[in-house]
Design an enzyme around this catalytic site. Structure first.
Site, PDB file in Angstrom:
ATOM      1  N   ARG A 242       0.863  -1.177   0.000  1.00  0.00           N
ATOM      2  CA  ARG A 242       0.000   0.000   0.000  1.00  0.00           C
ATOM      3  C   ARG A 242       0.903   1.232   0.000  1.00  0.00           C
ATOM      4  O   ARG A 242       1.952   1.243   0.666  1.00  0.00           O
ATOM      5  CB  ARG A 242      -0.895   0.035   1.251  1.00  0.00           C
ATOM      6  N   HIS A 290      -1.398  -0.337  -9.801  1.00  0.00           N
ATOM      7  CA  HIS A 290      -1.973  -1.289  -8.837  1.00  0.00           C
ATOM      8  C   HIS A 290      -2.387  -2.567  -9.573  1.00  0.00           C
ATOM      9  O   HIS A 290      -3.515  -3.054  -9.450  1.00  0.00           O
ATOM     10  CB  HIS A 290      -3.182  -0.663  -8.115  1.00  0.00           C
TER      11      HIS A 290
END
Ligand code: NAP
Ligand code: GLV
Length: 327
Positions: A242, A290
């Protein structure tokens, strides 16, 4: 419903990405033909005719980024299945009931993708491929000395389901791999450290740092200037966890100062990464959207269906989130 027959299980899909809601609805319906699966009307895919009928009260919900009012509208939910491995987005949801069980995906096909992504980056580093790409923009021909595997010791922060898979894959490919977890762990072929007293030692032994820990109060801003300065000279950062684990400005400063040779970033504090963000144009940063280990919907729906069946039999299931730990 026939009198005396149990009502079918009602499953609600609440996914913020257009298209994903329908994909999950279809995959769950295929796995659970006796269940009533519908899409939440507050999500992009449920806004039209595919939306759950008025008064649909779900037993379970599955999804990602559910609408702010979902839990107020669905008071009979017995639990929420994250359609990803991470649950930080759910834990920050302002309407999440304190006692609602959260269950996350465990691998579900992501481990193999994540392992290949990390191996590809390591081989690119070893073969100096970024330098060759830069040379090509100048039509410059020069053979460079690559790095051996022994020159690229890898450290993985987070050796859970995905981190352990990546660690084994890289160790099998001939890299020296160490892991760092919150508590003690055993992973074949990998030395795993834990505890504040081993953190500096772990960093100092690492040249390529891979992040695969969840975003929690403990891991936010974990990788700052001090941590980056501890890596072996010419270090690399690969963040597939993250964005909030890394202090953006410290990363750019370490790259500019030459403390760090490069970074591969798949995750960001703000996604999509804003067009004005310095990461986009930094010569030593590679950005991917991502995409290192996207959810595999068919495999994941099979996992959710198997967990629902286990719960119905009164069995414990894996992936139950510990709210105190934050993952
Ligand atoms: P997991 O099985 O829960 O593993 C988490 C690991 O992180 C565990 O080893 C845990 O330690 C460790 N950890 C937790 N807090 C820590 C801390 N403060 N310091 C050091 N280690 C710590 O999770 P997973 O399924 O492997 O997924 C990991 C993360 O990957 C997810 O949370 C998500 O953010 C990210 N992810 C990204 C993508 C992508 O496409 N980029 C895809 C999937 C997942 P213990 O073993 O001691 O508990
Ligand atoms: C993706 O980031 C996930 O958590 O599955």
């Amino acid at each position: 419903m026939i009198a005396g027959m149990p009502a079918p299980m009602r499953l609600l899909v609440a996914h913020s990405e257009p298209g994903a809601g329908r994909a999950w609805r279809d995959a769950l319906a295929a796995r659970l033909p006796a269940a009533h699966v519908a899409i939440d009307p507050g999500t992009p895919d449920g806004a039209g005719p595919d939306g759950a009928p008025p008064g649909f009260e779900a037993d379970w919900a599955v999804g990602w980024g559910p609408p702010a009012d979902l839990f107020a509208r669905q008071p009979r939910l017995r639990g929420f299945f994250s359609s990803g491995a991470g649950v930080d987005h759910l834990l920050r949801h302002p309407g999440l009931p304190a006692a609602l069980p959260l269950i996350r995906l465990e691998d579900a096909g992501m481990g193999e993708l994540m392992a290949d992504y990390c191996l590809l980056e390591l081989l690119r580093i070893a073969g100096r491929h970024d330098a060759y790409a830069a040379q090509q923009t100048r039509a410059h021909w020069e053979e460079l000395t690559g790095y051996t595997r022994a020159e690229l010791p890898v450290g993985i922060v987070g050796v859970g389901v995905l981190g352990a898979h990546v660690a084994r894959h890289l160790a099998r490919a001939g890299f020296t791999v160490r892991g760092f977890a919150r508590g003690p762990k055993l992973v074949d072929g990998v030395e795993v450290m834990h505890g504040a007293s081993r953190w500096q030692e772990f960093l100092e032994a690492t040249r390529v740092l891979i992040l695969l820990a969840p975003r929690t109060a403990e891991t936010e801003d974990l990788i700052d200037a001090a941590a980056l300065a501890r890596l072996r000279p010419g270090g690399w950062l690969i963040n597939v966890a993250r964005g909030a684990l890394v202090v953006d400005a410290d990363l750019v400063a370490a790259l500019d100062a030459g403390t760090l040779a490069g970074a591969t970033l798949d995750v960001f504090r703000e996604e999509p990464l804003p067009a004005s963000h310095p990461f986009w144009h930094h010569p030593r940063i590679r950005v991917t959207p991502h995409s290192s280990a996207p959810t595999q919907v068919a495999v994941s729906a099979a996992q959710v269906a198997a967990k629902l069946a286990a719960i119905a039999r009164g069995e414990a299931v894996g992936g139950l989130v510990d709210r105190t730990r934050g993952y």
